[in-house]
Design an enzyme around this catalytic site. Structure first.
Site, PDB file in Angstrom:
ATOM      1  N   CYS A   1      -2.450  -0.179   9.515  1.00  0.00           N
ATOM      2  CA  CYS A   1      -3.453  -1.120   8.987  1.00  0.00           C
ATOM      3  C   CYS A   1      -4.490  -1.522  10.038  1.00  0.00           C
ATOM      4  CB  CYS A   1      -2.788  -2.419   8.521  1.00  0.00           C
ATOM      5  SG  CYS A   1      -1.556  -2.182   7.275  1.00  0.00           S
TER       6      CYS A   1
ATOM      7  N   HIS B   1       0.833  -1.214   0.000  1.00  0.00           N
ATOM      8  CA  HIS B   1       0.000   0.000   0.000  1.00  0.00           C
ATOM      9  C   HIS B   1       0.864   1.260   0.000  1.00  0.00           C
ATOM     10  CE1 HIS B   1      -3.176  -2.626   2.152  1.00  0.00           C
ATOM     11  NE2 HIS B   1      -3.640  -2.375   0.944  1.00  0.00           N
TER      12      HIS B   1
HETATM   13  N1  GLY Z   1      -2.759  -9.329   4.537  1.00  0.00           N
HETATM   14  C1  GLY Z   1      -2.983  -7.980   4.265  1.00  0.00           C
HETATM   15  C2  GLY Z   1      -3.608  -7.788   2.936  1.00  0.00           C
HETATM   16  O1  GLY Z   1      -3.223  -8.346   2.022  1.00  0.00           O
HETATM   17  O2  GLY Z   1      -4.484  -7.117   2.680  1.00  0.00           O
END
Ligand code: GLY
Length: 268
Positions: free
Chosen positions: A262, A175
């Protein structure tokens, strides 16, 4: 609303700023992975580490509220990817990984209490971890999870409030926010291997230490910074800048290709 109130000392009259979280799924080991190899995840340890994370958020001044548990959703603890909250509205995402789309339902129910909701629709795909908000400039990471259609959708949603949208190529990490964080009004921490620092000319871009490629994913609130204990150079840099630095072990979340941001959605 079926929240678990994790903060024992909260001021019930004013719960803001809030940090919305969700418990670790027992299926975390089956999570989505894009750039790293699968390793066994110790679920008990992951739960403890997530509890430590929630306590650190409380120390930073957030009221922690847990969304309803979703044990059947392996990535459900990574709530950041389900929504982006602005002062005026909240945007419910359409995650890039199909397995993650059901995660948005309970986030929408929770945020409905605090904001007018807008929804990303097909063909747009977007993970909240790909959205960086710097004042009235919004940057959407163009990653394997977030596509260009979303830049147009977000621009339409946010235009009435004076925001501008830019797409930012993301290469080599999951990200946008894996590789960049705002540390101060004019200061970003960045991994230039993954994100082009030239796209942020109005900011001083501090480059992360080469031993700590994931070091940019830190959280800052006021004078307190939260940083994984695996990043000593980043911790030292933050301390030199005058932050009180809280540290936690994130070994199990790292195996799930996740970082600090996250695991929460912040509502100011
Ligand atoms: N495991 C985090 C994701 O891939 O979104």
């Amino acid at each position: 609303m079926n929240f678990v109130q994790a903060n024992l000392n909260m001021n019930t009259m004013n719960p803001f700023p809030l940090a919305l979280t969700r418990a670790v799924s027992p299926l975390l080991g089956d999570c989505e992975l894009t750039h790293i190899e699968r390793e066994p995840i110790n679920i008990r340890l992951a739960e403890q580490q997530h509890h430590d994370y929630e306590q650190a958020l409380e120390q930073m001044g957030y009221t922690v509220r847990r969304l309803p548990e979703a044990p059947h959703l392996p990535d459900g603890v990574f709530v950041e990817d389900t929504a982006v909250v602005f002062p005026e509205v909240a945007v419910i995402t359409r995650p890039g990984a199909e397995s993650r789309r059901p995660e948005t339902e309970t986030m929408a129910e929770a945020l409905h209490e605090y904001r007018e909701l807008h929804f990303i629709s097909e063909p747009g795909t977007m993970d909240g971890g790909d959205v960086l908000v710097l004042g009235k400039s919004v940057y959407a990471g163009l990653s394997q999870r977030t596509n260009t259609d979303v830049v147009h959708q977000l621009a339409d949603i946010l235009k009435p409030f004076g925001y501008s949208l830019s797409g930012v190529p993301v290469t080599g990490c999951l990200h946008l926010k894996t590789g960049i964080a705002q540390i101060g009004p004019d200061l970003l921490l960045i991994n230039p291997e993954w994100i082009d620092e030239g796209l942020f000319p109005e900011y001083h871009c501090e480059v992360i230490h080469s031993d700590e490629p994931y070091g940019a994913n830190v959280m800052v609130h006021g004078n307190i910074a939260l940083c994984p204990d695996a990043f000593p150079h980043t911790i030292e840099w933050l301390q030199k800048r005058g932050f009180d630095v809280l540290t936690i072990d994130q070994s199990e979340m790292k195996k799930a290709e996740a970082g600090l941001t996250c695991c929460s959605v912040i509502v100011e």
